[in-house]
Design an enzyme around this catalytic site. Structure first.
Site, PDB file in Angstrom:
ATOM      1  CG  ASP A  32      -0.159  -0.016   2.529  1.00  0.00           C
ATOM      2  OD1 ASP A  32       0.819  -0.776   2.621  1.00  0.00           O
ATOM      3  OD2 ASP A  32      -0.521   0.731   3.465  1.00  0.00           O
ATOM      4  CD  GLU A  33      -0.932   4.706   3.080  1.00  0.00           C
ATOM      5  OE1 GLU A  33      -1.891   5.442   3.356  1.00  0.00           O
ATOM      6  OE2 GLU A  33      -0.067   4.358   3.923  1.00  0.00           O
ATOM      7  CG  ASN A  34       5.629   2.675  -4.049  1.00  0.00           C
ATOM      8  OD1 ASN A  34       6.474   3.470  -3.628  1.00  0.00           O
ATOM      9  ND2 ASN A  34       5.745   2.056  -5.216  1.00  0.00           N
TER      10      ASN A  34
END
Length: 671
Positions: free
Chosen positions: A312-314
């Site tokens: 997530d959230e790269n």
């Protein structure tokens, strides 16, 4: 009497000695109360069949110890294997569960005045049945008993999890174990263990020791501790799924191994919170060689069939800034960072499949071409879950179950993985495995974590276990009172640690003025607390007003309920109860100021205390106007302003009773 009556009312009926079938949590699938009672005495025994699976004997012995602690009857501390069936509790289990998804967790519990029979296909079902039976422990003038009746029970969803983040703030083994006990009591069956983050790498790697030596500040689990926790969970029927977040949220990896990163180092462990730029370099073969060795080591350590890679959230900023990565994308026709992360995930998938694992990840790993044998955990929302399930992926719901956001239990309770009217067809519904509560670690310490998980997570446990038709919010809150006490009896510290924190902050045992204030104060919800001016970090002590305050404050909720009841059916007893409450809050401010003279840590709560006093004053005036039926026109603006001002946050906290005053104000001035 002015002090005693409000106190009794605040306590309510929670903790009474008699528990019956309508107190159970989660609610069983089928309950049929019977006639009579099974009386407990010092000769009570638990009897097992000779062929009882291995989890049941220690499980029954733990149950006996807990029962003995609650009754003081000096019961035998071990289960017998002779005389089945006897006149006590008889447990008949057919097989030992593999501790895998879709294990049979059903049980049948029959209680008569003569004996108790607990039957289950697997030992997991029997462990659940023991928890239900312990909740039924009751007492009267003649002693302890279990009410007669029959329960047939099984979970609605096979995956009922709790994520614990031990990275942003370190949580030692004792915290994990006591919360495993809480999970077992509420029939949750998956511990999702978040083990790597920007703020810490929390597990020993014998193949790459620099990971934990340089990436943990000395706070990590040895492999011996990991095996011990896995065994502890297994004994309670709980699977353990590890998460190592990749390719982003990975700064702590790079402190010891900067060669894995997409930008040159050196790197240091993050102390702040948010989404950071560092990410694994998905274009270098050396990275996959490293991850193959590391993930194989972890796959050998964790026996569960599922392995979580995060994903997530790269934000892709370091990828965008790296010319070699951009060239790799052009050479391999990777259109954007989503495609590059998909390439990375495919490589990880092969490593995990080689080790016999099924890959899990957050919504972001669902990209075109990813095989359907992975599991998607949805944090973005129902639309993402529906999309994945419709495409044939197994899915878990976590959106709406983020307990770190401080939302009330009612909101989590109304959040159903398969709500009425869902657009999913019968085939897609099969792919909805259940859900997980998520305890992210930005604002928790080992001292406060229990109060952020319990008892609100009981609401999620019931949503995932009980029938979809079980959805009465007021009844949930009634039963949460008892569940909270049961959890405390089992060693959870959601209540006791709060009192310790208050005594420390006050520097005294005379904490009543602080307790009275905190009873109606809640920490700011969602992520508001991060934006109040204090730079939060892993080094900041979590010992202040918002840390002692608890989400979904029970006293504040009872006051709102009392106000609703009074306004719906005004009567003198209801007005007296509200008046007593308001007088206690009005008078508490002076006592709070006196306490603060020798407790500087509490002075940030003075604005909250003053606003509570002001609310109480206008509340008393409004009650008099309501009773007389004659609102005073010249006071309307002042009262409205006082109530509006009370909504302003202070000390990263808010008064949780303002809504009740708004209801009273509207009734008086706009009936």
């Amino acid at each position: 009497m002015r002090k005693i009556i409000p106190l009794l009312f605040l306590i309510g009926l929670a903790g009474t000695a008699t528990a019956q079938f309508d107190e159970l949590l989660p609610v069983p699938q089928h309950v049929k109360p019977g006639k009579g009672r099974f009386r407990l005495g010092p000769n009570f025994r638990v009897v097992l069949r000779e062929s009882t699976p291995s989890r049941i004997r220690p499980g029954a012995n733990r149950w006996l110890t807990r029962l003995d602690g609650r009754t003081g009857l000096n019961l035998p501390d071990t289960a017998a294997t002779q005389g089945f069936p006897g006149d006590g509790l008889n447990i008949w289990v057919r097989t030992r569960a593999a501790l895998a998804l879709h294990d049979d967790e059903s049980y049948v519990l029959k209680i008569t005045p003569r004996r108790i029979m607990l039957e289950a296909e697997t030992d997991l079902g029997a462990l659940h049945g023991l928890e239900t039976l312990l909740q039924l422990l009751s007492a009267d003038a003649s002693g302890y008993y279990f009410p007669a009746g029959k329960i047939e029970d099984a979970p609605r969803f096979p995956w009922r999890g709790l994520l614990i983040d031990v990275c942003r703030h370190w949580q030692p083994a004792a915290v994990i174990k006591r919360n495993l006990d809480g999970m077992a009591a509420m029939k949750l069956n998956v511990l999702h263990w978040h083990l790597s983050e920007d703020q810490g790498f929390r597990i020993e790697s014998r193949r790459y020791p620099k990971l934990h030596e340089k990436g943990s500040n000395g706070h990590y689990f040895t492999q011996h501790e990991v095996r011990d926790i896995i065994a502890y969970a297994d004994a309670r029927g709980i699977r353990v799924v590890p998460e190592f977040d990749l390719p982003g949220h990975a700064t702590a990896w790079f402190v010891g191994h900067p060669e894995l990163a997409s930008a040159p180092g050196p790197y240091t462990i993050e102390t702040g919170f948010g989404v950071f730029d560092p990410a694994m370099d998905p274009t270098r073969e050396e990275v996959y060689t490293f991850l193959d060795t590391f993930l194989t080591e972890m796959c050998d350590l964790f026996p569960d069939a599922y392995f979580h890679i995060g994903g997530d959230e790269n934000n892709g900023k370091h990828w965008n800034a790296n010319p070699k990565i951009q060239a790799f994308m052009q050479e391999n026709d990777l259109a954007d960072n989503h495609a590059l992360q998909q390439y990375f995930n495919q490589r990880l998938l092969k490593i995990l499949e080689k080790n016999g694992k099924r890959m899990m990840g957050w919504d972001e790993i669902l990209q075109p071409g990813i095989p359907r044998n992975i599991v998607i955990q949805s944090w973005r929302g129902r639309e993402a879950l529906v999309q994945a399930a419709t495409q044939g992926y197994d899915v878990l719901l976590s959106n709406g179950y983020y307990i770190d956001l401080g939302k009330p239990a009612a909101e989590h309770y109304r959040n159903d993985p398969l709500p009425a009217g869902s657009q999913l067809d019968a085939e897609a519904r099969k792919h909805v495995l259940g859900g997980e509560a998520t305890m992210w670690g930005e604002l928790i310490s080992p001292e406060t974590i229990d109060s952020r998980i319990w008892p609100r997570t009981c609401a999620i446990a019931e949503r995932l276990w009980s029938a979809a038709s079980v959805k009465d919010v007021s009844d949930l809150y009634r039963r949460l009172e008892g569940a909270s006490l049961w959890l405390e009896m089992d060693g959870l510290r959601h209540r006791s640690n709060r009192e310790i924190m208050m005594r420390r902050a006050a520097g005294s045992t005379a904490i009543q003025p602080l307790a009275t204030l905190l009873d109606v104060v809640e920490p700011l919800k969602i992520y508001q607390r991060h934006h109040q001016g204090i730079p939060y970090s892993t080094a900041l002590p979590l010992t202040r007003i918002p840390d002692m305050a608890i989400p979904d404050a029970p006293v504040a909720r009872r006051f709102r309920t009392a106000m609703e009841d009074y306004l719906r059916e005004p009567d003198e007893p209801g007005r007296i109860v509200l008046t007593l409450w308001l007088r206690s809050w009005r008078d508490n401010h002076a006592a709070y100021l006196e306490l603060c003279e020798s407790a500087p840590l509490l002075r940030e709560g003075i604005p909250l205390s003053l606003r509570l006093k002001s609310l109480a004053v206008v509340g008393l005036e409004l009650l008099e106007m309501h009773a007389a039926g004659t609102p005073v026109a010249e006071k309307e603006t002042v009262i409205a302003r006082t109530i509006a001002n009370a909504r302003e946050p202070s000390a990263e906290s808010e008064l949780a009773v303002v809504e009740a005053f708004e209801m009273l104000y509207r009734t008086v001035y706009a009936p």
